[in-house]
Design a protein around this motif. Structure first.
Motif, PDB file in Angstrom:
ATOM      1  N   ARG A  73      83.827  18.978  49.258  1.00 24.58           N
ATOM      2  CA  ARG A  73      83.958  18.373  47.925  1.00 24.58           C
ATOM      3  C   ARG A  73      82.785  17.404  47.702  1.00 24.58           C
ATOM      4  O   ARG A  73      82.461  16.613  48.577  1.00 24.58           O
ATOM      5  CB  ARG A  73      85.288  17.638  47.801  1.00 24.58           C
ATOM      6  CG  ARG A  73      85.496  16.965  46.430  1.00 24.58           C
ATOM      7  CD  ARG A  73      86.696  16.045  46.466  1.00 24.58           C
ATOM      8  NE  ARG A  73      87.912  16.776  46.747  1.00 24.58           N
ATOM      9  CZ  ARG A  73      88.668  17.362  45.826  1.00 24.58           C
ATOM     10  NH1 ARG A  73      88.319  17.287  44.560  1.00 24.58           N
ATOM     11  NH2 ARG A  73      89.767  18.005  46.170  1.00 24.58           N
ATOM     12  N   GLU A  74      82.183  17.483  46.517  1.00 22.78           N
ATOM     13  CA  GLU A  74      81.070  16.577  46.218  1.00 22.78           C
ATOM     14  C   GLU A  74      81.609  15.225  45.780  1.00 22.78           C
ATOM     15  O   GLU A  74      82.407  15.115  44.849  1.00 22.78           O
ATOM     16  CB  GLU A  74      80.188  17.168  45.109  1.00 22.78           C
ATOM     17  CG  GLU A  74      78.986  16.285  44.766  1.00 22.78           C
ATOM     18  CD  GLU A  74      78.053  16.904  43.744  1.00 22.78           C
ATOM     19  OE1 GLU A  74      77.661  16.189  42.793  1.00 22.78           O
ATOM     20  OE2 GLU A  74      77.731  18.113  43.876  1.00 22.78           O
ATOM     21  N   LEU A  75      81.168  14.180  46.490  1.00 23.21           N
ATOM     22  CA  LEU A  75      81.523  12.805  46.150  1.00 23.21           C
ATOM     23  C   LEU A  75      80.239  11.992  46.006  1.00 23.21           C
ATOM     24  O   LEU A  75      79.288  12.184  46.771  1.00 23.21           O
ATOM     25  CB  LEU A  75      82.397  12.171  47.236  1.00 23.21           C
ATOM     26  CG  LEU A  75      83.771  12.779  47.506  1.00 23.21           C
ATOM     27  CD1 LEU A  75      84.490  11.989  48.590  1.00 23.21           C
ATOM     28  CD2 LEU A  75      84.608  12.811  46.245  1.00 23.21           C
ATOM     29  N   HIS A  76      80.241  11.079  45.055  1.00 23.34           N
ATOM     30  CA  HIS A  76      79.087  10.211  44.855  1.00 23.34           C
ATOM     31  C   HIS A  76      79.418   8.810  45.359  1.00 23.34           C
ATOM     32  O   HIS A  76      80.481   8.253  45.044  1.00 23.34           O
ATOM     33  CB  HIS A  76      78.696  10.157  43.383  1.00 23.34           C
ATOM     34  CG  HIS A  76      78.048  11.411  42.903  1.00 23.34           C
ATOM     35  ND1 HIS A  76      77.283  11.471  41.765  1.00 23.34           N
ATOM     36  CD2 HIS A  76      78.032  12.668  43.424  1.00 23.34           C
ATOM     37  CE1 HIS A  76      76.833  12.705  41.589  1.00 23.34           C
ATOM     38  NE2 HIS A  76      77.289  13.451  42.587  1.00 23.34           N
ATOM     39  N   LEU A  77      78.493   8.259  46.142  1.00 22.82           N
ATOM     40  CA  LEU A  77      78.653   6.913  46.684  1.00 22.82           C
ATOM     41  C   LEU A  77      77.567   6.008  46.125  1.00 22.82           C
ATOM     42  O   LEU A  77      76.423   6.425  45.949  1.00 22.82           O
ATOM     43  CB  LEU A  77      78.556   6.934  48.215  1.00 22.82           C
ATOM     44  CG  LEU A  77      79.584   7.767  48.965  1.00 22.82           C
ATOM     45  CD1 LEU A  77      79.356   7.646  50.470  1.00 22.82           C
ATOM     46  CD2 LEU A  77      81.009   7.356  48.615  1.00 22.82           C
ATOM     47  N   LEU A  78      77.942   4.766  45.860  1.00 26.03           N
ATOM     48  CA  LEU A  78      76.997   3.755  45.394  1.00 26.03           C
ATOM     49  C   LEU A  78      76.691   2.804  46.537  1.00 26.03           C
ATOM     50  O   LEU A  78      77.609   2.236  47.145  1.00 26.03           O
ATOM     51  CB  LEU A  78      77.582   2.982  44.211  1.00 26.03           C
ATOM     52  CG  LEU A  78      77.793   3.778  42.921  1.00 26.03           C
ATOM     53  CD1 LEU A  78      78.665   2.989  41.955  1.00 26.03           C
ATOM     54  CD2 LEU A  78      76.466   4.129  42.283  1.00 26.03           C
TER      55      LEU A  78
END
Length: 741
Positions: A73-78
């Motif tokens: 699953r694609e997750l975006h982290l800051l």
């Protein structure tokens, strides 16, 4: 009161359509106080964004939005607050960009990233968390932590809309080191934000806020509750990028970092004589050389293009002139031929009158240019200056070059009826002078005649020469005027440059003196603009325990708590007029410490106007250092030598000690000792202060303390309130031995 922030923005270095500078300008105009630029998988925009934000006096964080994968699953982290030069982070980002298709991001951003290199031209190090271009989520968290930053899950409900599933993933990532959630996100509803904030609090996660700004129509700011902002800020303050102390060379006053490149480009450092001459020579060449090149191009265009074209044009006009003149003379012959045809004149009469009239025709500036008539034999019918040729056959007549010119005239008329011929002939009425000439001839068929006239090519050459001389004179005059003007401008520019350099040198010296004075003073100095802390000298930073980097994210209320002890300084702060820079009186107050109890201080507030902004200078003196400490001048020699602890303390709050003898000094371990440090129970100390205020003194109050030898000792405290001085004088006597009897 909420804080307007934005920790999620994108520039044209990834998939945004605004430059870092444009985003910084928009954030400033919107009133955003703290921000981060979080381009996708790149930190190349950070230096430009930081410089633009510094110019506007806004604090900003290094940021990045990482594209990661968790179980497919694609997750975006800051990531926030990391070292933007961390080699492993840069290597990973480079690997990710190289593996991505060009069209995923903007064309300009993709091309820029394709050519990206590591700092200082280094090759990518071997350590990369995404060697195949795909970064796993847990690896991304570890990577940002290694770079000294904090990691937040970007827009979690946008990635996983199911709240229960999202919570499970958040807990899993929390165990892997996730620091927080982007719970305050513009696209989330109020209930979604509340759910995310509640979940973050329950699981010990931090909260961040952002708008995911991409385009000019996006929202620049989002409100963040102050409590959430403080927790977010404190977490960042614990990272190495915020806790490392700046050297004196790195510490700058407001606006210096933003203008450092400009000051370097203007030769802010004093120049040696040789360097000054080299700089001046380079400056002169930068002005003179383009001008000289422009003058050279101007002259080359005149002689290489304009004059040849004009010469050809002038020659064509002259040839057209003699053709028109010949046609006019031809029309005279035609008029007499019509008289012959009408019977008014015989041919002999018509020809005689025509010859007489044409022979009298003259033109030119001297009235010496003429026409001649011959026939096709050829035989000269009429020549005004060579009457010796009239009536003679001209088959054998040649010019100095040996050309039978009259035969050529006749042949040309037979072939084409009219045309031009070059030859050599006498100069007008001067048979002794021969010059090149070009004539136009036209046949008059009814009588078998040829009429013509010509121009001397030297006339054209002389006219062109006169024009060239005129152009030369004009060009030299214009060039001379330009050079004189240039010399004048250069003199003025050099004078201005010299004065500017003198001002810069003076400014440098003044700045260095000011730095030296401010940084060497024993008082803490804090510059406040718009209730934000913009600069503090080393003394102030040492007092408070904050670093210069942390100071950028602090407001005045973070250092001066709004408590009763600070009521006087806050009232003065709100009453003073920034346009009337008059220093206020000193008053006592509290100053928060980064990781310890608040300090009792003497505060002085002075309004200033800095760079067009109203602000304040806050001078801070440590109360414990204000008075004599451990000296024999305030306490008698006997008091210095007796084994009994003798002290004087402030009659307020923690009863900070103002004076003490060596025996009292041995009882305290803090840098700002206070009577309250001897009480393990704060309520007991408050009761003691109340008793002093009511009765004026206390006697034989027993305290038990652990001394430096880890043993428990009992002390008898006796003290008296000196109301007029606002102090407490007292003694502490060790009664441990007596109590054990």
């Amino acid at each position: 009161m909420p804080i307007l922030v934005n920790f999620h923005t994108h520039s044209n270095f990834s998939d945004g359509d605004q430059t870092p500078e444009a985003i910084a300008a928009g954030l400033a105009a919107a009133g955003v106080r703290y921000a981060a630029l979080t381009d996708h998988d790149t930190v190349e925009s950070w230096p430009r964004f930081q410089e633009a934000m510094n110019k506007r006096g806004l604090a900003c964080l290094p940021g990045v939005e990482l594209t990661t994968y968790l179980d497919g699953r694609e997750l975006h982290l800051l990531g926030y607050g990391f070292d933007p030069q961390h080699p492993d982070l840069l290597a990973t980002l480079l690997s990710m960009r190289q593996a991505r298709e060009v069209e995923v991001q903007s064309i300009a951003g993709s091309l820029r990233r394709r050519g990206a290199n590591l700092p200082n031209g280094q090759d990518a190090p071997a350590v990369s968390a995404a060697p195949d271009g795909r970064l796993e989520t847990v690896a991304a968290i570890d990577l940002v932590h290694q770079a000294g930053g904090k990691v937040f899950w970007a827009h979690p409900l946008a990635s996983v809309p199911d709240l229960r599933m999202m919570k499970n993933i958040a807990v899993k990532l929390k165990d892997a080191g996730l620091d927080g959630l982007e719970a305050l996100y513009t696209s989330f509803s109020e209930s979604q934000r509340a759910s995310l904030v509640e979940m973050a609090d329950r699981h010990g996660l931090l909260v961040s806020a952002g708008t995911d700004y991409h385009t000019g129509s996006g929202v620049f700011g989002i409100e963040m509750p102050r409590a959430a902002w403080i927790r977010f800020r404190e977490a960042l303050f614990a990272s190495p990028t915020f806790t490392e102390k700046l050297t004196s060379a790195e510490r700058t006053f407001p606006g210096e970092r933003a203008s450092r490149h400009q000051s370097e480009s203007t030769h802010f450092e004093p120049l040696s004589r040789g360097t000054q001459w080299g700089h001046r020579r380079s400056y002169i060449l930068r002005i003179f050389l383009p001008t000289l090149i422009a003058i050279g191009l101007f002259l080359a265009a005149i002689w290489g293009l304009i004059l040849p074209s004009f010469e050809q044009s002038l020659l064509e006009r002259k040839r057209e002139l003699i053709r028109e003149l010949t046609n006019s003379a031809w029309s005279i012959l035609a008029s007499y031929e019509r008289d012959e045809q009408s019977g008014r004149l015989t041919r002999e009469q018509a020809q005689a009158q025509a010859i007489e009239r044409v022979s009298a025709l003259r033109y030119g500036p001297e009235g010496l240019d003429y026409f001649w008539i011959q026939d096709l034999t050829p035989r000269m019918i009429m020549h005004p200056y060579r009457s010796d040729l009239n009536g003679q056959e001209l088959l054998s007549f040649t010019d100095p070059r040996g050309v039978a010119i009259f035969v050529e005239f006749a042949n040309l008329v037979r072939r084409e009826g009219e045309g031009y011929i070059d030859y050599v002939w006498q100069w007008k009425d001067d048979p002794a002078r021969l010059e090149p000439k070009e004539s136009y001839v036209r046949g008059f068929a009814p009588w078998g005649w040829v009429i013509g006239t010509g121009l001397y090519t030297d006339d054209v050459s002389e006219e062109i020469a006169r024009l060239e001389q005129s152009l030369i004179n004009s060009s030299l005059a214009i060039s001379g005027a330009v050079v004189l003007l240039l010399v004048f401008v250069l003199q003025q520019s050099l004078r201005v440059e010299r004065e500017r350099q003198e001002v810069l040198d003076s400014l440098r010296e003044s700045t260095e003196r000011y730095h030296s004075l401010v940084e060497a003073t024993t008082e803490g100095t804090l510059l406040i603009l718009d209730e934000r802390c913009r600069y503090a000298n080393p003394t102030f930073l040492k007092m408070t325990g904050y670093t210069a980097r942390q100071l950028e994210f602090l407001e005045l209320a973070d250092l001066l708590p709004r408590e009763v002890e600070n009521q006087a300084i806050w009232e003065r702060f709100e009453q003073l007029d920034g346009e009337s820079p008059v220093a206020g009186e000193a008053c006592e107050g509290l100053l928060n410490h980064a990781d310890g109890p608040a300090l009792d201080c003497v505060l002085t507030l002075s309004p200033i106007v800095f760079a067009g902004q109203r602000g304040f200078i806050l001078l801070v003196r440590d109360v414990a250092r204000q008075s004599t400490l451990l000296t024999g001048e305030a306490i008698s020699h006997a008091a210095q030598t007796v084994p009994v602890a003798i002290f004087r303390a402030r009659a307020a709050r923690r009863a900070t000690l103002l004076e003490m003898n060596p025996a009292a000094r041995d009882l305290f371990t803090t840098s700002q000792p206070a009577l309250a440090d001897l009480f393990s129970d704060a309520a007991e100390f408050e009761t003691l202060l109340q008793t002093l205020q009511a009765d004026g003194e206390i006697k034989n109050h027993i305290l038990h303390l652990e001394t430096s030898d880890a043993a428990t000792h009992f002390f008898s405290l006796s003290a008296r309130l000196v109301r007029e001085a606002g102090s407490i004088d007292g003694i502490l006597e060790d009664v441990t031995f007596a109590r054990k009897q």
